[in-house]
Design a protein around this motif. Sequence first.
Motif, PDB file in Angstrom:
ATOM      1  N   UNK A 165       0.860  -1.183  -0.074  1.00  9.84           N
ATOM      2  CA  UNK A 165      -0.170   0.107  -0.067  1.00  9.84           C
ATOM      3  C   UNK A 165       0.646   1.396  -0.095  1.00  9.84           C
ATOM      4  N   UNK A 166       1.902   1.416   0.920  1.00  8.98           N
ATOM      5  CA  UNK A 166       2.783   2.462   0.836  1.00  8.98           C
ATOM      6  C   UNK A 166       3.462   2.491  -0.471  1.00  8.98           C
ATOM      7  N   UNK A 167       4.073   1.628  -1.108  1.00  8.34           N
ATOM      8  CA  UNK A 167       4.696   1.634  -2.442  1.00  8.34           C
ATOM      9  C   UNK A 167       3.603   2.315  -3.339  1.00  8.34           C
ATOM     10  N   UNK A 168       2.294   1.843  -3.448  1.00 10.03           N
ATOM     11  CA  UNK A 168       1.402   2.261  -4.527  1.00 10.03           C
ATOM     12  C   UNK A 168       1.088   3.647  -4.214  1.00 10.03           C
ATOM     13  N   UNK A 169       1.212   4.199  -2.939  1.00  9.50           N
ATOM     14  CA  UNK A 169       1.003   5.629  -2.556  1.00  9.50           C
ATOM     15  C   UNK A 169       2.407   6.560  -2.710  1.00  9.50           C
ATOM     16  N   UNK A 170       3.290   5.922  -3.206  1.00 11.61           N
ATOM     17  CA  UNK A 170       4.656   6.578  -3.172  1.00 11.61           C
ATOM     18  C   UNK A 170       5.194   7.097  -2.005  1.00 11.61           C
ATOM     19  N   UNK A 171       4.816   6.358  -0.958  1.00 13.75           N
ATOM     20  CA  UNK A 171       5.152   6.884   0.489  1.00 13.75           C
ATOM     21  C   UNK A 171       6.632   6.171   0.930  1.00 13.75           C
ATOM     22  N   UNK A 172       7.577   6.740   0.385  1.00 17.76           N
ATOM     23  CA  UNK A 172       8.905   5.994   0.574  1.00 17.76           C
ATOM     24  C   UNK A 172       9.340   5.637   1.919  1.00 17.76           C
ATOM     25  N   UNK A 173       9.030   6.747   2.750  1.00 19.91           N
ATOM     26  CA  UNK A 173       9.497   6.406   4.362  1.00 19.91           C
ATOM     27  C   UNK A 173       8.578   5.159   5.009  1.00 19.91           C
ATOM     28  N   UNK A 174       7.376   5.062   4.736  1.00 22.70           N
ATOM     29  CA  UNK A 174       6.761   4.031   5.065  1.00 22.70           C
ATOM     30  C   UNK A 174       7.001   2.941   4.354  1.00 22.70           C
ATOM     31  N   UNK A 175       7.268   2.765   3.312  1.00 19.69           N
ATOM     32  CA  UNK A 175       7.345   1.529   2.739  1.00 19.69           C
ATOM     33  C   UNK A 175       8.973   1.114   3.052  1.00 19.69           C
TER      34      UNK A 175
END
Length: 542
Positions: A165-175
């Motif tokens: 989900x983080x990857x799809x949202x382009x949230x690098x810190x969460x990913x």
Amino acid sequence: MLKETVSMFTRDGVRLDADVYRPNAEGTFPVLLMRQPYGRSIASTVVYAHPTWYAQQGYIVVIQDVRGRGTSQGEFTLFAHEIADGFDTVNWASQLPGSNGKVGMYGFSYQGMTQLYAAVEKPPALKTICPATIGYDLYHDWAYEGGAFCLQANLGWAIQIAAETARLNNDESAFQALYSASRNLPLFDSIPTYPEILKKYAPDSFYHQWLNHDRPDEYWVKLSPKTYLKNIDLPMLHVGGWFDTFLRGTVNLYKEMASRSSFLQYLLIGPWAHLPWGRKVGAIDYGLAASNPIDELQIRWFDRFLKDIDTGINNQPSVSLFEMGSNQWKNFDAWPNNPKTSYFLQSNGLASIREDAGKLTSSVGQASCLSSPIPDTFIHDPWRPVPALGGHAVFPAGAFERSAIDSRTDVLTYTTAPLTEDLLIVGDVFLEIYCSADQPTFDLCAVLSEVKNNGSVYNFTQGYIRVNPNQSTQPLTIQLQPTCMKITAGNQLRLSLSAACFPGYPVNPGTGSLPKETRLIEAEIITVSVQTGENFPSRIYL
């Protein structure tokens, strides 16, 4: 081989994307559909042949990203949309150019579940499904076992889903945080079962709901395929593995369908973990016969039910089980249900100290004269809980040499004399045990192993139970994984008992507090006593 990316829209207007693979041939073809949440390019090739191979067998193959995954639109909520979206997708796939209107589905794990949900609304084009390694009852078969939360499996999967989900949202810190956690699971937070990383980066994760519903309540009824499949009847090819964490679901669905279906129900179980499906699992090489036969079997299956070709599958035994030990496939006309053999536990009270103190004896006559007034007592220390090693509840799964664990003084072992003839075990296995503890709640892990004549010990099935304060009825029953095992004459059968199997399941604090509320510092030392003998006939049923 021709491949194109095609989109469809669900009844509520959400776009779902799929890769479509076509055979290099003229004419119309049946459709094979897989719906999955991990990025459609993977196409479950961790266990199946690539879709191009299936297309070469004369099928249009559709690999679709479910709602909110891959490039499909919408919000991903675990299993929530798979009934309606599955129905809409089957209807859409049946009308693709070149389709003959017949659809079959295949896939394992989540992809196996999407097949069951897709069948619920009875799309006319869906003619057969091949569910592999699934949860029929999501509480008992997937999230919990014997009332205990399946910690490593659930936590690892929740982190994987959250990372995607983080990857799809382009949230690098969460990913990045979640990816790191997936490689080193956060099992030692102040509340071990409820790690901070999921609270922070995945507040909407299914994991929180699964922890909140630690009993089989209405939440699980609404979520489970079992609730919706009572009136569904299709030919089904069921696939499982002896060391798969969801084997219970595969077997339970097969039993249910075989008991009432008007169509062929075929069950195949190999010596495999959840993935991959190959000849070596854990520390044992089961030989070439254990190599993955599923792709060729599925083509025979689909040829029969989507192309009306007589492949002979209707004329062979409908249950195929891999017998570990002999490393051969055994065929049965139905799930084996032979009379059970009892092995009674016998001890002088030192089964945690000496491996020759605890015995298993199969003679009912002997059992009448067994009298052991001294129970086997051991201490569960939460500072050093008995670790999991192989089996079905942790990764890596499978059979491993476990004599070092059996030598611990917080593990009871009961062993037969060297067998005078081969022992063949097939089907359901359960334990009845007279057991108590000095805390309101405790856990029991039961492992069956083969002790070889050189002293090495290899597990082949196990089970787990969380005993809560309201479970005072004796004896306690532990359901082990079904199995198919041959123990060679000269070797021995062993039952090992412990009060933990960490991190397969959370360490029981002994207090009765809920897993989501149990702080690491609160865990108590637990004294456990197992009674055996004439008045307390603890036994294993094979």
